[in-house]
Design an enzyme around this catalytic site. Sequence first.
Site, PDB file in Angstrom:
ATOM      1  N   SER A 161       0.854  -1.200   0.000  1.00 41.90           N
ATOM      2  CA  SER A 161       0.000   0.000   0.000  1.00 41.90           C
ATOM      3  C   SER A 161       0.884   1.242   0.000  1.00 41.90           C
ATOM      4  O   SER A 161       1.974   1.247   0.587  1.00 41.90           O
ATOM      5  CB  SER A 161      -0.874   0.013   1.254  1.00 41.90           C
ATOM      6  OG  SER A 161      -1.434   1.297   1.433  1.00 41.90           O
TER       7      SER A 161
ATOM      8  N   TYR B 108      -2.606  -2.268   9.934  1.00 41.75           N
ATOM      9  CA  TYR B 108      -2.666  -2.444   8.483  1.00 41.75           C
ATOM     10  C   TYR B 108      -1.411  -1.857   7.815  1.00 41.75           C
ATOM     11  O   TYR B 108      -0.746  -2.521   7.002  1.00 41.75           O
ATOM     12  CB  TYR B 108      -3.935  -1.772   7.945  1.00 41.75           C
ATOM     13  CG  TYR B 108      -4.017  -1.752   6.444  1.00 41.75           C
ATOM     14  CD1 TYR B 108      -4.340  -2.901   5.727  1.00 41.75           C
ATOM     15  CD2 TYR B 108      -3.762  -0.579   5.727  1.00 41.75           C
ATOM     16  CE1 TYR B 108      -4.402  -2.881   4.347  1.00 41.75           C
ATOM     17  CE2 TYR B 108      -3.827  -0.553   4.355  1.00 41.75           C
ATOM     18  CZ  TYR B 108      -4.145  -1.706   3.662  1.00 41.75           C
ATOM     19  OH  TYR B 108      -4.194  -1.691   2.291  1.00 41.75           O
TER      20      TYR B 108
END
Length: 261
Positions: free
Chosen positions: A154, A167
């Site tokens: 990400s 995350y």
Amino acid sequence: MTAGFDAKHALQVDGRVVIVTGGGTGIGKVYSTRLAEAGARVVIADIAGEEGEAVAAAIRDAGLEAISVPTDVSDPDRAQAMADAAEKEFGRIDGLINNASMMSVLPRQSWLKIPLEEWDRVMAVNLRGMFLCCRAVYPAMERQGFGRIVNISSSRFWTGQPNRLHYTTSKAGVIGLTRALSREVGEAGIAVNCITPGFTMSETQAASTSTNYSTGRGDRRVFKRDQVPDDLVGTVIFLLSDASGFITGQTFNVDGGESMH
Ligand SMILES: NC(=O)c1ccc[n+]([C@@H]2O[C@H](COP(=O)([O-])OP(=O)(O)OC[C@H]3O[C@@H](n4cnc5c(N)ncnc54)[C@H](O)[C@@H]3O)[C@@H](O)[C@H]2O)c1
């Protein structure tokens, strides 16, 4: 003409057998569909079995090739069963897109509020799951002397975006895994690369995101529009194709120019 590089076909993934974890919804659904449209034989491995089967059925209805193997990537037996099913159906495994992740289901909140069980589950799916899927496909790729692993991280790795600390931490781990694994499997002809997508309006992301959160992101990008799943497909195809044959251990940022490195 010069021999050695087939420029006309270098970006083709025709006939390649590609597993897409988390391929039943969100961005993974788009990877599955577009790869099938490009001629790949697709294995959809999603814990959401019904959604995975629906995507596989739609691909087959279009006259293309796909199967769904309901899989919890964090479970070693299920990850192995997924690889076995792919080989049984298609006889080989050329590519693995490690896209499954706990993301849209996670609340955005202070790091002090993250329950320990949620931290552990995020690591189990986003990191252990990736390791288990790589391990499960390795024997087939090693036998073939060919394999392409594409890990989805990400752009949070670059920006340090707060409020989903587990995350973001797991997605940073994906980059370490990519680099170290690429050195362990290169001899077997296997490339391992990574993509860091920017904030992408997948169907699940759009449903779980407030307007407040997405407002202003376009201003920080070079290309001032929402990022959509199709913006990532070209890089995935490139990393599965012969065109990227001498690239491994790398991270490709696809975010419309928000972060640069
Ligand atoms: N959408 C974004 O803005 C964005 C940005 C950066 C990175 N990403 C990454 O891109 C990927 C796809 O994003 P998305 O927006 O489609 O996410 P998403 O949360 O909508 O979808 C994740 C998919 O993974 C599946 N999944 C969850 N746990 C699983 C498990 N244990 N085993 C197998 N499958 C499981 C879900 O069923 C779902 O299909 C993820 O890795 C995500 O972290 C997304």
